[in-house]
Design an enzyme around this catalytic site. Structure first.
Site, short mmCIF file in Angstrom:
data_model
loop_
_atom_site.label_atom_id
_atom_site.label_comp_id
_atom_site.label_asym_id
_atom_site.label_seq_id
_atom_site.Cartn_x
_atom_site.Cartn_y
_atom_site.Cartn_z
CG ASP A 244 161.32 4.90 13.13
OD1 ASP A 244 162.25 5.60 13.53
OD2 ASP A 244 161.47 3.93 12.34
CD GLU B 294 141.53 -15.31 21.31
OE1 GLU B 294 141.06 -14.40 22.00
OE2 GLU B 294 142.72 -15.67 21.35
CB CYS C 81 146.51 -17.42 22.23
SG CYS C 81 146.11 -15.80 21.61
CB THR D 138 149.93 -7.11 17.57
OG1 THR D 138 148.80 -6.71 18.35
CG2 THR D 138 151.13 -6.31 17.99
CB SER E 178 148.55 -8.31 27.66
OG SER E 178 149.28 -7.70 26.62
CG HIS F 3 150.94 -17.13 22.09
ND1 HIS F 3 150.30 -17.17 20.88
CD2 HIS F 3 150.49 -16.01 22.73
CE1 HIS F 3 149.47 -16.13 20.80
NE2 HIS F 3 149.58 -15.41 21.91
CE LYS G 32 158.62 -7.01 24.81
NZ LYS G 32 159.42 -5.95 25.38
CG ASN H 183 148.20 -12.72 18.01
OD1 ASN H 183 148.32 -13.94 17.94
ND2 ASN H 183 147.89 -12.09 19.14
CB SER I 138 144.78 -13.15 27.28
OG SER I 138 145.95 -12.55 26.81
P1 HMG Z 1 153.23 0.02 22.27
O1 HMG Z 1 153.00 0.30 23.70
O2 HMG Z 1 152.70 0.96 21.26
O3 HMG Z 1 154.76 -0.20 21.96
O4 HMG Z 1 152.58 -1.39 21.89
P2 HMG Z 1 156.05 0.07 22.84
O5 HMG Z 1 156.17 1.52 23.08
O6 HMG Z 1 156.09 -0.87 24.02
O7 HMG Z 1 157.15 -0.35 21.78
C1 HMG Z 1 157.26 -1.67 21.38
C2 HMG Z 1 158.76 -1.97 21.22
O8 HMG Z 1 159.25 -1.25 20.09
C3 HMG Z 1 159.60 -1.54 22.42
O9 HMG Z 1 160.62 -2.49 22.57
C4 HMG Z 1 160.22 -0.23 21.93
O10 HMG Z 1 161.44 0.11 22.57
C5 HMG Z 1 160.44 -0.57 20.46
P3 HMG Z 1 160.81 -3.23 24.01
O11 HMG Z 1 161.11 -2.16 24.97
O12 HMG Z 1 159.48 -3.90 24.31
O13 HMG Z 1 161.90 -4.21 23.75
N1 HMG Z 1 160.57 0.61 19.58
C6 HMG Z 1 161.44 0.67 18.56
N2 HMG Z 1 162.35 -0.20 18.12
C7 HMG Z 1 163.10 0.16 17.03
N3 HMG Z 1 162.93 1.35 16.37
C8 HMG Z 1 162.02 2.24 16.79
C9 HMG Z 1 161.22 1.92 17.95
N4 HMG Z 1 160.23 2.55 18.60
C10 HMG Z 1 159.83 1.74 19.61
N5 HMG Z 1 161.87 3.39 16.15
C11 HMG Z 1 152.11 -3.66 22.37
C12 HMG Z 1 153.17 -2.65 21.94
C13 HMG Z 1 152.64 -5.04 22.10
C14 HMG Z 1 151.86 -3.48 23.86
C15 HMG Z 1 150.81 -3.41 21.58
O14 HMG Z 1 151.02 -3.65 20.22
C16 HMG Z 1 149.62 -4.24 22.05
O15 HMG Z 1 148.89 -3.82 22.94
N6 HMG Z 1 149.40 -5.46 21.44
C17 HMG Z 1 148.30 -6.33 21.79
C18 HMG Z 1 148.53 -7.09 23.07
C19 HMG Z 1 149.62 -8.14 22.97
O16 HMG Z 1 150.02 -8.55 21.90
N7 HMG Z 1 150.10 -8.61 24.15
C20 HMG Z 1 151.10 -9.65 24.20
C21 HMG Z 1 150.98 -10.55 25.43
S1 HMG Z 1 149.35 -11.17 25.66
C22 HMG Z 1 149.20 -12.51 24.56
O17 HMG Z 1 150.15 -12.98 24.04
C23 HMG Z 1 147.82 -13.02 24.33
C24 HMG Z 1 147.19 -12.57 23.03
O18 HMG Z 1 147.76 -13.27 21.93
C25 HMG Z 1 145.66 -12.81 23.09
C26 HMG Z 1 145.16 -14.21 23.43
O19 HMG Z 1 145.68 -14.94 24.24
O20 HMG Z 1 144.08 -14.52 22.90
C27 HMG Z 1 147.37 -11.07 22.75
#
Ligand code: HMG
Length: 391
Positions: free
Chosen positions: A33, A83, A115, A156, A205, A237, A246, A280, A312
């Site tokens: 969706d 990175e 990052c 992302t 994460s 970030h 968040k 990202n 991270s």
């Molecule tokens: P996921 O598990 O597929 O998603 O992946 P989800 O089920 O948690 O849903 C995401 C949000 O969408 C939720 O909202 C849902 O409710 C909402 P929340 O509860 O979080 O507020 N949702 C909807 N909203 C509206 N309409 C809908 C609907 N369906 C669901 N129909 C995840 C999400 C970010 C975990 C994934 O994309 C991922 O693994 N990303 C990569 C890791 C990442 O970005 N981590 C962030 C922190 S770590 C960081 O910042 C370091 C980094 O940049 C690396 C570095 O430092 O080098 C990553």
């Protein structure tokens, strides 16, 4: 007590890729969706590099307008944070230094901590300028964010480079002392040398990011930093823009403030526009957020901005910057909007092809197909060497 050494960001420029994948295209492919992407994580599209683009070409494209405006005579140091490096030994910054025709009397180095790297670069640069206020430092953050196809991280991804000129008496933002620091040895996200895509436990994460924010903010207050209500805006970030929401909501709550939607929007609302379109960009991400804030918010003159950098693994830093009078005359809003708007949309099949692309590793002579419309390109590989050219 916050100290202002009148050192900071004198110029800020970013560049991104030739191609873009709208999240509507990804959602149509995987049956998600679109609300999850547009609202749940806050992304609308992600930048996709062409075959002849990488962190060097993006870094040079981001830094070239800075060198054109200010010259390179006073730039004694180039720091490139990434990175997604292209070599285990040679700094990608040396290629950028060469493409930009900078003087040989320059030190060039590459930094890495996920990052967070560019913020380390900014702080190291501030230290060098503090030692000799006539010197300037070019800090470049450049990354390609890549996760496995069909993994939760896929939406992302993204790619961009941000370049900053750090100087005394900066024209945009003065960086203040103190900083709040936090380090924890954790495996929330990482990429072993032999893998082209990052490994991540997404929900872990997010928890790690929030824990690092708490730790960095605690240290910031203990070091005598500003009170939360002094800040006019907060720039986080952004692995995806909703992460900033968040994070800010948690910071407000944990320090006893209202955390309703209108307060969060007021504090971070102007920081997410570029990241929502780029995805990202790892170490460049917070600085795209800063560009977005400076270019789209009402007059911020004299206002303190809170900056939270997270990498991270993990290292985090909370620090403050104060916006300098007259800053608006030095912004690059038109060029940045053009960098976003000029990207060519790819369909899902083309995106998949670009995602799977890997360069030959046999040491032979290989031309790289010309695809980018940007100012620099990876033209060839020869004898295990990368050959870059102005386009
Ligand atoms: P996921 O598990 O597929 O998603 O992946 P989800 O089920 O948690 O849903 C995401 C949000 O969408 C939720 O909202 C849902 O409710 C909402 P929340 O509860 O979080 O507020 N949702 C909807 N909203 C509206 N309409 C809908 C609907 N369906 C669901 N129909 C995840 C999400 C970010 C975990 C994934 O994309 C991922 O693994 N990303 C990569 C890791 C990442 O970005 N981590 C962030 C922190 S770590 C960081 O910042 C370091 C980094 O940049 C690396 C570095 O430092 O080098 C990553």
């Amino acid at each position: 007590m916050a100290a202002d050494l009148a050192i900071g960001i004198h110029d800020l420029s970013f560049a991104t890729t030739e191609f873009v994948l709208p999240h509507t295209t990804l959602a149509a492919h995987n049956g998600t969706d679109i609300g999850k992407y547009h609202v749940g994580i806050g992304l609308r599209s992600m930048s996709v590099p062409a075959a002849d683009e990488d962190i060097v070409t993006m870094g040079a494209a981001a830094a070239a307008p800075i060198v054109a405006r200010h010259g390179s005579d006073q730039i004694r140091t180039v720091v490139l944070a990434t990175e997604s490096s292209v070599d285990q030994s040679k700094s990608a910054g040396v290629y950028v230094h060469s493409l930009l025709g900078m003087p040989s009397s320059t030190r060039v180095v590459e930094l890495k901590q996920a990052c967070y790297g560019a913020t380390a670069g900014l702080q190291f640069a501030a230290g060098l300028v503090h030692r000799d206020r006539t010197q300037r430092v070019l800090v470049i953050a450049s990354d390609v964010s890549k996760y496995e196809l069909d993994s939760p991280g896929e939406p992302t991804q993204g790619a961009a480079a941000a370049a900053m000129l750090v100087s005394a008496d900066p024209a945009l933002v003065r960086i203040e002392e103190p900083s709040g620091l936090f380090t924890a040895d954790i495996m929330d996200f990482w990429r072993p040398n032999y893998l082209p895509t990052a490994l991540v436990d997404g929900q872990d994460s997010i928890a790690a990011y929030l824990q690092a924010l708490e730790g960095a903010w605690k240290d910031y207050t203990e070091q005598g930093g500003r009170a939360l209500e002094e800040f006019r805006a907060f720039c986080y970030h952004q692995p995806f823009p909703k992460m900033a929401t968040k994070a800010h909501r948690q910071l407000l709550r944990s320090s006893g403030h209202d955390s309703d939607d209108s307060r969060v929007l007021r504090d971070i609302g102007h920081t997410t526009d570029y990241n929502a379109a780029v995805g990202n960009s790892y170490t460049a991400s917070m600085y795209l957020g800063l560009a977005s804030l400076l270019e789209s918010a009402d007059d911020l003159t004299g206002q303190p901005i809170g900056l939270f950098s997270y990498g991270s693994g993990s290292v985090a830093e909370f620090f403050a910057g104060t916006v300098v009078p007259g800053y608006r005359a030095h912004l690059r809003a038109a060029a940045h909007q053009e960098a976003i708007a000029r990207r060519r949309p790819v369909d899902y099949a083309r995106y998949r092809e670009l995602h799977g692309l890997s360069l030959p590793e046999d040491g032979g002579d290989h031309a790289v197909p010309p695809q980018t419309g940007g100012p620099y390109r990876l033209a060839a590989l020869s004898g295990h060497k990368r050959i870059y050219q102005p386009r």
